[in-house]
Design a protein around this motif. Structure first.
Motif, PDB file in Angstrom:
ATOM      1  N   ASP A 279       0.833  -1.204   0.000  1.00  0.00           N
ATOM      2  CA  ASP A 279       0.000   0.000   0.000  1.00  0.00           C
ATOM      3  C   ASP A 279       0.870   1.257   0.000  1.00  0.00           C
ATOM      4  N   ALA A 280       2.019   1.163   0.684  1.00  0.00           N
ATOM      5  CA  ALA A 280       2.906   2.335   0.794  1.00  0.00           C
ATOM      6  C   ALA A 280       3.470   2.766  -0.557  1.00  0.00           C
ATOM      7  N   THR A 281       3.429   1.884  -1.557  1.00  0.00           N
ATOM      8  CA  THR A 281       3.932   2.246  -2.892  1.00  0.00           C
ATOM      9  C   THR A 281       2.921   3.102  -3.656  1.00  0.00           C
ATOM     10  N   GLY A 282       1.655   3.092  -3.194  1.00  0.00           N
ATOM     11  CA  GLY A 282       0.614   3.862  -3.885  1.00  0.00           C
ATOM     12  C   GLY A 282       0.067   3.171  -5.128  1.00  0.00           C
ATOM     13  N   LYS A 283       0.574   1.988  -5.450  1.00  0.00           N
ATOM     14  CA  LYS A 283       0.102   1.281  -6.658  1.00  0.00           C
ATOM     15  C   LYS A 283      -1.063   0.358  -6.328  1.00  0.00           C
ATOM     16  N   PRO A 284      -1.923   0.067  -7.326  1.00  0.00           N
ATOM     17  CA  PRO A 284      -2.991  -0.914  -7.086  1.00  0.00           C
ATOM     18  C   PRO A 284      -2.411  -2.296  -6.795  1.00  0.00           C
ATOM     19  N   ILE A 285      -3.158  -3.062  -5.991  1.00  0.00           N
ATOM     20  CA  ILE A 285      -2.666  -4.356  -5.523  1.00  0.00           C
ATOM     21  C   ILE A 285      -3.558  -5.479  -6.059  1.00  0.00           C
ATOM     22  N   ALA A 286      -2.944  -6.452  -6.718  1.00  0.00           N
ATOM     23  CA  ALA A 286      -3.654  -7.665  -7.120  1.00  0.00           C
ATOM     24  C   ALA A 286      -3.258  -8.770  -6.137  1.00  0.00           C
ATOM     25  N   VAL A 287      -4.232  -9.583  -5.723  1.00  0.00           N
ATOM     26  CA  VAL A 287      -3.948 -10.619  -4.731  1.00  0.00           C
ATOM     27  C   VAL A 287      -4.283 -11.986  -5.322  1.00  0.00           C
TER      28      VAL A 287
END
Ligand code: TXA
Ligand code: MG
Length: 311
Positions: A279-287
């Motif tokens: 989350d700290a990268t600011g990018k969307p996260i795929a799980v």
């Protein structure tokens, strides 16, 4: 579910030393408090905390209470000041849990707080709980020692009936006095979050009227909305779309992996840390898909909340 030999320990020096040794090794030890028997694990050890949820068969990760032997130790982990400090000095040790801001450098597993910035902490008065905490010399996360959805245990026999084969040991010191979980207060304005072993009137004699339940965080369901990543979260992804970071599970290409070995206990221990890091990268996260069995149910519950649309 693991099937391990659950030792019954006497509340003497040898039994307490063995309980502390097991806790230091990441084991799960049930011990009596004045309220109910707790299911203890080292609150700094994410794997131990994940195993607590696994042993209880909890379908979701609600935050746990951390147990320490005295007020000074509590202050290493939480900012206990003002009215909370007054309550701590008046009612600890005893059946009262305070919800207070986490302190920087607390060192606790984020699974203990379910990723929240506050901590539920208490100082039990039971002499055996005190002995275990002092000899172990570390913070112990301990929900009641019953399988999820069953009634809380007030004897070692209750604990054995529910959790035999799933935990390392039970320290048997007879029946608990209070028989009801601790009272929980916290929030601003200060509110009664859970009625329990210490009467509301006794607290209000010190604090004045507490806020109505509902004005503050109460149920785990409400708490869950307090931890949502800023990033967009997409579930059941086998590969990342351009611009996304992939949170993996099992052997696969990913930016971070919950457990390369596909171990759900390890995945639970890593869940909040990895979500925070991505989350700290600011990018969307795929799980990646997580199997919906054992601790996978709680992991998926938490991921669904993280992925839910918000306003
Ligand atoms: O008497 C007791 O409190 C027993 C004995 C073993 O000490 N422990 C116990 O723990 O009842 P547990 O984990 O079952 O209770 C945790 C409660 C949950 O209702 C949870 O929602 C609340 O504490 N809680 C934990 N952290 C919180 C937080 N940061 N904010 C609000 N509520 C919190
Ligand atoms: Mg409980």
């Amino acid at each position: 579910m693991p099937n391990i030999e659950t030792a019954l320990l006497a509340p003497d020096a040898a039994g307490i030393a063995e309980a502390a040794r097991l806790l230091s090794a990441g084991g799960l030890v049930s011990f009596p408090t004045e309220t109910v028997y707790g299911l203890g694990g080292d609150a700094r050890n994410g794997t131990a905390v994940a195993r607590i949820f696994e042993a209880k068969g909890r379908p979701s990760f609600n935050p746990l209470i951390v147990h320490v032997p005295d007020v000074d130790t509590a202050r290493r982990y939480a900012d206990i000041s003002g009215t909370l400090e007054t309550l701590a000095r008046r009612f600890w040790p005893g059946p009262l849990t305070l919800v207070a801001p986490l302190k920087d450098g607390h060192g606790l597993s984020p699974l203990v707080t379910a990723g929240l910035e506050t901590l539920a902490i208490r100082v039990p008065s039971h002499p055996v709980a005190q002995d275990v905490l002092r000899v172990f010399d570390g913070p112990v996360a301990a929900p009641s020692a019953n399988p999820s959805g069953r009634i809380s245990p007030t004897t070692a026999a209750h604990v054995m009936a529910g959790l035999h084969g799933r935990i390392d040991a039970v320290v048997d010191a007879g029946a608990c006095d209070v028989g009801l979980e601790s009272t929980i207060v916290g929030g601003a304005p200060l509110a009664l979050l859970r009625p329990g072993g210490l009467a509301k009137e006794d607290i209000e004699a010190v604090t004045g009227p507490l806020a109505q339940a509902g004005e503050a965080i109460t149920a785990p369901g409400q708490l869950s909305s307090h931890y949502a990543p800023d990033a967009i979260v997409r579930l059941n992804a086998n590969i990342a779309n351009p611009g996304e970071l992939l949170l993996g599970f099992g052997p696969m290409q990913s930016d971070l992996n919950l457990s390369v070995a596909g171990d759900l206990v390890e995945a639970a221990a890593n869940l909040f840390d990895h979500l925070h890091t991505l989350d700290a990268t600011g990018k969307p996260i795929a799980v990646a898909p997580i199997p919906n069995c054992g601790l996978g149910q709680a992991i998926n519950d938490r991921l669904r909340r993280a992925a839910a649309p918000r306003g």
